[in-house]
Structure formats: structure tokens, C-alpha cells
Enzyme design. Structure first.
Site: not given
Ligand code: NDP
Length: 297
Positions: A55, A99, A122
Site C-alpha cells: 500500500k 489494517q 476502507d
């Protein structure tokens, strides 16, 4: 034996990243602004470390700012929430991603709900999930968004009125996927571990999305001839022969399904590459929305 056309997620992801990079470059040239993505990793889960590294690399490669926060595995929930609050207040940060999975002492739902919905790239915050479910503009979870983009490229307007079966009902993949398919006027069935006659249900589908986490569970004879198959699964299996490498397989038995389907995503190289590309696209979307910049320019 006929063979399905492969849906090349790697190529579509490359195109999407290039489009995001071009828009980021334009934004910097006109306004001197670079969207910023903050990624928070708690602990040392090896798979998560690989995702976070990728990422970071891809965020910088498309011209955005990448802010990485690595916290020890024994971080207290209050400290993680304090970091999220700082990132919410930081104007240089347009997107925040914590995460998952998180260590046991931390309630992931509390953390998700602490993220400013405008920075929730997200798309897991209940505000964004609710907006998606009610057909309003939202930040949409990256993996199902990537699947939708692959379907748009493969079937386009042909999706309307088709029967789509989504196997899996997680908040991360299955449920948002079903909402996105409804938004394309599909007739949607959501299957899960309690579904009876799964093979028969799948056999009725023009579009199959497998998001189960069980290696090669969906067999070729389940698939309706000519159907479009999107395999979200990423399962690591031990090497086929001694001394070989681990194998990555999806939730669909690829060799069997390929002989029946019209279109199919491979694993790897299908849905996987789309996920990070969609994260970058979501970060750009969040930056434009927060700063009142027209996305189209
Ligand atoms: P979850 O474990 O959260 O959900 C799995 C779902 O599959 C559940 O709804 C479960 O049903 C259902 N299920 C389990 N066993 C069966 C069965 N025998 N028959 C029918 N349904 C079943 O997984 P995720 O949604 O997070 O991920 C699914 C897969 O996608 C995994 O392989 C994961 O690695 C992969 N993935 C890939 C990503 C990518 O970037 N390509 C990103 C995210 C995930 P129930 O609800 O009843 O338990």
C-alpha cells in the site's frame, strides 16, 4: 473443450492506478495539493506487513502522500483510538486505514467507528455501509468495488436483470458486494454457511461471486454454462511437490470452472490487484469530497 475468457484484474488495476496518478498530478499542478493516506498497522502479522508495504509503495507511486504508523502488538485500545483521533484532525490526511485483523485486546468495531466517515477509505464505517445500502454516494469497501469494476468492464449494461449469487456475507466483501450488484439491477442471492443446496443455488447464477475463504470449494459442475465467475478467495496451500513453493488458490476450482464459465478471474491476478488500486481511488475520492474539488476535473 471450451474455455472461459480470463478477466485480467492486473491489467484493469494498472489502468485504474494510472488514471488515479493522472488526476493526482493534475490536482498538484493546479492546487498544490497531494492527497494523503495514513495506514496504521498494529503488531507483526506477516501477511498484514506485506499488504501495508505494498500500500505504501503504490500510494507513493501514484503521487500521493503515504503516512505509515506501526504500533507494537501490545498497544492498548485507548492509544490506538487516540492515534485515530489525531489522524481525523490532521488536514494532510484524507484517508485512514487501520489494517485488520487487530490484536485481541482491541475491539475492531470500536476502532472502525472512531474513524471520521469522510476519511474512511476502507468503507467499513456504519455510516458508509448505510449510505451504500440506501443508494447514496459512499466510500465503498475496496474489494467488492474492485469486483464491480471487473464486472462493469466484462458485462457492462448486460448485468441488469441477471441473477447474481454472492457466496459469503461478511461486512468486508459479501454484504457490500450484494448492495453493489443491486445497484446494477441484478437479482441478488446471498449464500452463506447455512445455505441449503449451495451447488443448486450457484447453478442458477449468471454471475457468481465467491468470497468464502475455502480453497477450491466451488466446483465446475456447480457453474451454469457461460456464467461470469469472480473469485475473491485468497488461500495459501502447501507446495504440490516437496521443496516447491506455496500455492495461492481461490475459492473456486479454477481448472474445472474455466471449462464451463464464460468469463472467470484467475487467482492470483484477478480480484487481488484491484483491491489496492481501489484504495487509491477511494483516497482520491475522499480528498476531493473533503476539499470540495470536482472529481471530474
Ligand atoms: P469471512 O470469513 O469474514 O466470511 C466468509 C463467508 O463465507 C461467511 O459469510 C461464511 O458464512 C461463508 N462460508 C464459510 N463456509 C461456507 C460454506 N461451506 N458454504 C457457504 N458459505 C460459507 O471472509 P471474508 O469475507 O473476509 O473473505 C472471504 C475470502 O476473500 C477469503 O478467502 C479472503 O482471503 C478473501 N479476501 C480477498 C481479498 C482480496 O483482496 N482479493 C480481500 C478480502 C478477502 P457464515 O456467515 O454463515 O459464517
Amino acid at each position: 473443450m471450451p474455455s472461459a475468457q480470463l478477466i485480467d484484474g492486473k491489467a484493469v488495476a494498472t489502468d485504474l492506478r494510472a488514471a488515479v496518478a493522472a488526476r493526482v498530478g493534475g490536482m498538484y499542478a493546479r492546487l498544490g495539493l497531494r492527497p494523503g493516506l495514513a495506514v496504521v498497522l498494529v503488531g507483526e502479522d506477516p501477511a498484514s506487513q506485506v499488504y501495508v508495504r505494498n500500500k505504501h509503495k503504490q500510494t507513493e507511486a501514484c503521487g500521493m502522500q503515504s503516512f505509515e504508523h506501526r504500533l507494537p502488538a501490545d498497544t492498548a485500545q485507548a492509544d490506538l483510538l487516540a492515534l485515530v483521533a489525531r489522524l481525523n484532525a490532521d488536514d494532510a490526511v484524507d484517508g485512514i486505514l487501520v489494517q485488520l485483523p487487530l490484536p485481541r485486546q482491541i475491539d475492531a468495531q470500536k476502532v472502525i467507528e472512531a474513524i471520521d466517515p469522510a476519511k474512511d477509505v476502507d468503507g467499513f464505517h456504519p455510516i458508509n455501509a448505510g449510505r451504500l445500502a440506501t443508494g447514496q454516494p459512499a466510500l465503498v469497501p475496496c474489494t467488492p468495488l474492485g469486483c464491480l469494476m471487473l464486472l462493469d468492464r466484462t458485462l457492462g449494461a448486460e448485468m441488469a436483470g441477471r441473477h447474481a449469487v454472492v457466496i459469503g456475507r461478511s461486512n468486508i466483501v459479501g454484504k457490500p458486494m450484494a448492495q453493489l450488484l443491486l445497484g446494477r439491477d441484478c437479482t441478488v442471492t446471498i449464500a452463506h454457511s447455512r445455505t441449503r443446496d449451495l451447488a443448486e443455488t450457484v447453478h442458477g447464477a449468471d454471475i457468481v461471486i465467491a468470497a468464502v475463504g475455502r480453497p477450491e470449494m466451488v466446483r465446475g459442475f456447480w457453474i451454469k454454462p457461460g456464467a461470469t465467475v469472480i473469485d475473491v478467495g485468497i488461500n495459501r496451500l502447501p507446495p504440490a511437490a516437496a521443496g516447491g513453493k506455496d500455492r495461492l488458490v481461490g475459492d473456486v476450482n479454477f481448472e474445472e470452472a474455466k471449462a464451463v464459465a464464460g468469463h472467470i478471474t484467475p487467482v492470483p491476478g484477478g480480484v487481488g490487484p484491484m483491491t489496492i488500486a481501489c484504495l487509491l481511488s477511494n483516497t482520491l475520492q475522499a480528498a476531493c469530497a473533503r476539499r470540495g474539488i470536482d472529481m471530474a476535473t
